[in-house]
Motif scaffolding. Structure first.
Motif, mmCIF file in Angstrom:
data_model
loop_
_atom_site.group_PDB
_atom_site.id
_atom_site.type_symbol
_atom_site.label_atom_id
_atom_site.label_comp_id
_atom_site.label_asym_id
_atom_site.label_seq_id
_atom_site.Cartn_x
_atom_site.Cartn_y
_atom_site.Cartn_z
ATOM 1 N N GLY A 1 38.621 37.437 34.156
ATOM 2 C CA GLY A 1 38.967 38.717 34.750
ATOM 3 C C GLY A 1 38.441 38.965 36.148
ATOM 4 N N GLU B 1 39.396 37.908 38.856
ATOM 5 C CA GLU B 1 40.457 37.964 39.853
ATOM 6 C C GLU B 1 41.206 39.305 39.833
ATOM 7 O OE1 GLU B 1 40.644 35.655 41.981
ATOM 8 O OE2 GLU B 1 39.297 34.264 40.953
ATOM 9 N N LEU B 2 40.848 40.201 38.929
ATOM 10 C CA LEU B 2 41.522 41.496 38.855
ATOM 11 C C LEU B 2 41.282 42.329 40.107
ATOM 12 C CD1 LEU B 2 40.728 42.559 35.161
ATOM 13 C CD2 LEU B 2 42.975 41.956 36.081
ATOM 14 N N LYS B 3 42.227 43.207 40.422
ATOM 15 C CA LYS B 3 42.044 44.135 41.532
ATOM 16 C C LYS B 3 40.839 45.031 41.251
ATOM 17 C CE LYS B 3 46.975 44.394 42.670
ATOM 18 N NZ LYS B 3 48.172 45.267 42.695
ATOM 19 N N GLY C 1 40.661 44.491 31.799
ATOM 20 C CA GLY C 1 41.750 45.191 32.466
ATOM 21 C C GLY C 1 43.017 44.372 32.416
ATOM 22 N N THR C 2 44.137 44.992 32.776
ATOM 23 C CA THR C 2 45.412 44.276 32.809
ATOM 24 C C THR C 2 45.748 43.877 34.243
ATOM 25 O OG1 THR C 2 46.493 46.456 32.816
ATOM 26 C CG2 THR C 2 46.349 45.294 30.710
ATOM 27 N N ASP C 3 46.038 44.867 35.095
ATOM 28 C CA ASP C 3 46.329 44.585 36.497
ATOM 29 C C ASP C 3 45.085 44.746 37.361
ATOM 30 O OD1 ASP C 3 47.925 44.102 38.845
ATOM 31 O OD2 ASP C 3 47.803 46.250 39.244
ATOM 32 N N ARG C 4 44.269 45.773 37.047
ATOM 33 C CA ARG C 4 43.054 46.011 37.805
ATOM 34 C C ARG C 4 41.903 46.267 36.837
ATOM 35 N NH1 ARG C 4 42.992 48.810 41.884
ATOM 36 N NH2 ARG C 4 40.818 49.376 41.686
ATOM 37 N N GLU D 1 39.212 47.719 34.512
ATOM 38 C CA GLU D 1 39.058 48.947 33.721
ATOM 39 C C GLU D 1 37.676 49.019 33.073
ATOM 40 O OE1 GLU D 1 42.259 49.015 30.933
ATOM 41 O OE2 GLU D 1 43.781 48.682 32.490
ATOM 42 N N SER E 1 35.860 51.374 37.389
ATOM 43 C CA SER E 1 37.051 51.128 38.200
ATOM 44 C C SER E 1 36.753 50.258 39.419
ATOM 45 C CB SER E 1 37.652 52.458 38.664
ATOM 46 O OG SER E 1 36.681 53.215 39.378
#
Length: 438
Positions: free
Chosen positions: A110, A112-114, A275-278, A280, A306
């Motif tokens: 994870g 690499e998530l935003k 998280g999925t896209d960013r 969480e 966040s």
């Protein structure tokens, strides 16, 4: 005449140039290369913008840079513009002083998530580094997690917590200040794998947290070792732990009076970014310290957040054709010697350890080794072209070289553009720097 090329214009680079002047006087010419049009490296883009007294060390480097024997060669990239091999043909010795500009990876799912950043990128963002000016971190959430137990983690937590008024006198980037003014963060968790006795935070930086206008530091008393055990610590660390003890003693109503909480979460090792896209949240495993090492207990929990900033260390950037130790994140060397005529110094030599001042003896030591190699005939018998040869190459390739006097024009423009009370407004764009000096 000795001709020396230094790659990197940060502390290690300029201490090396200073040492060369003391070693050979007028019988040396030193060219200090940097890919940016501006000098000072970590001093400009790594030191916290609200620590101006530390940045003042650049005055010493300026005295060296303004001598006729030392020249700043800015806006020249090693590799694309000129290779190390070409510099070796032109100069008697080439010294790599590039520091450690890259973040160490967390190595967990994870990352690499935003919303997940390394400290080199995040600190570069609020310090106007051109490479990171478009970072655009989202500060609209409730909680940020800062991973690490060193001064960089403290810098990030402090910058995220300050009011606009507390940045008076700093040179924080205007784009970062505007984003921080709109921040909705209410909790900053500082995450460390080990305990209070293993921190790398210094007393001065820890003490600053107690003086923040809208933020209160929190330490759980249960995380602190028995007070008698502090006697075994070296004095600086003992002072740091005393700060942590004072944070643990802050009454609950004081925490309630300030809108932001800086929470120290010890014995906590990150296991995954959730998280999925960013981002969480961050999954953490509880640890215990055995023989100085953090050992997982199997107990896990998740901190909703966040924003994640990883401050776990840096590594040097490899240069094509130069032996590099991937495991240690630095150039492969024997006490600074890489290959015949090729050396490294500072973080490029030893990895990201020590303070700015540690680079001074390092620079002088590498010059002594160059002098030994010259005296022993290991670097040839002179006759190399040095800066004259580089100037011919630069003209042939139409390189737009920025000199130290050019940099002074950029500096003047930054000072003129400063907001009220600030020493400068640093350009965060290379093209803007070039326009300012033209």
């Amino acid at each position: 005449m000795r001709h020396i090329a230094v790659i990197g214009s940060g502390p290690a680079g300029y201490y090396t140039a200073e040492a060369a002047l003391k070693q050979w006087g007028d019988d040396v010419r030193v060219d200090v290369f940097d890919r940016l049009p501006v000098p000072y490296g970590l001093i400009r883009t790594g030191v916290a913008p609200d620590h101006q007294t530390i940045k003042a060390v650049s005055d010493r480097y300026e005295r060296t840079a303004l001598t006729e024997n030392v020249r700043f060669v800015g806006n020249v990239s090693i590799g694309p513009d000129v290779t190390v091999e070409e510099l070796q043909r032109l100069y008697d010795a080439v010294v790599i002083a590039t520091g450690a500009p890259h973040d160490r990876r967390l190595g967990i799912p994870g990352e690499e998530l935003k919303g997940v950043y390394g400290s080199a990128a995040f600190v570069g963002w609020y310090n106007s580094h051109p490479q990171f000016r478009t970072l655009d971190p989202d500060l609209s959430g409730h909680t940020a997690v800062v991973i690490g137990m060193g001064n960089v983690a403290l810098d990030v937590a402090r910058i995220l917590s300050k009011t606009e008024a507390e940045f008076a006198g700093s040179d924080i980037a205007a784009h970062a200040l505007e984003r921080l003014k709109a921040s909705k963060l209410r909790k900053i968790v500082v995450l460390g794998r080990r305990g209070p006795h293993q921190i790398m935070m210094t007393p001065k930086e820890l003490g600053e947290l107690a003086r923040l206008e809208r933020a209160s530091p929190r330490v759980e008393a249960a995380d602190l070792p028995e007070e008698g055990e502090d006697a075994l610590l070296e004095p600086g660390l003992r002072k740091s732990v005393n700060h942590l003890r004072s944070f643990a003693a802050i009454p609950e109503h004081i925490h309630g009076e300030k809108p932001i909480e800086i929470e120290f979460d010890f014995y906590a090792s990150p296991r995954a970014i959730v998280g999925t896209d960013r981002v969480e949240g961050i999954e953490v495993e509880r640890t215990e310290v055995r023989a100085g090492r953090a050992v997982g207990t199997g107990e896990t929990y998740t901190i909703p957040c966040s924003l994640v900033v990883s401050c776990i260390g840096y590594q040097s950037a490899a240069i094509p054709g130069v032996p590099f130790d991937e495991r240690l994140g630095r150039f492969a060397n024997d006490e600074g010697r890489i290959l015949n005529g090729l050396y490294c110094v500072g973080w490029a030599r030893r990895g990201p350890t020590g303070t700015i001042g540690t680079n001074k003896p390092d620079g002088f030591a590498i010059v002594e080794k160059i002098a030994e190699d010259l005296a022993a005939g290991r670097l040839g018998h002179g006759g190399k072209q040095g800066r004259a040869g580089f100037d011919a190459l630069a003209e042939q390739r139409a390189l737009d070289v920025v000199t130290f006097r050019d940099w002074k024009k950029i500096e003047e423009a930054e000072s003129a553009a400063a907001r009220s009370g600030a020493p400068r407004e640093k350009f965060a764009d290379v093209e803007a720097m070039i326009r300012a000096l033209r």
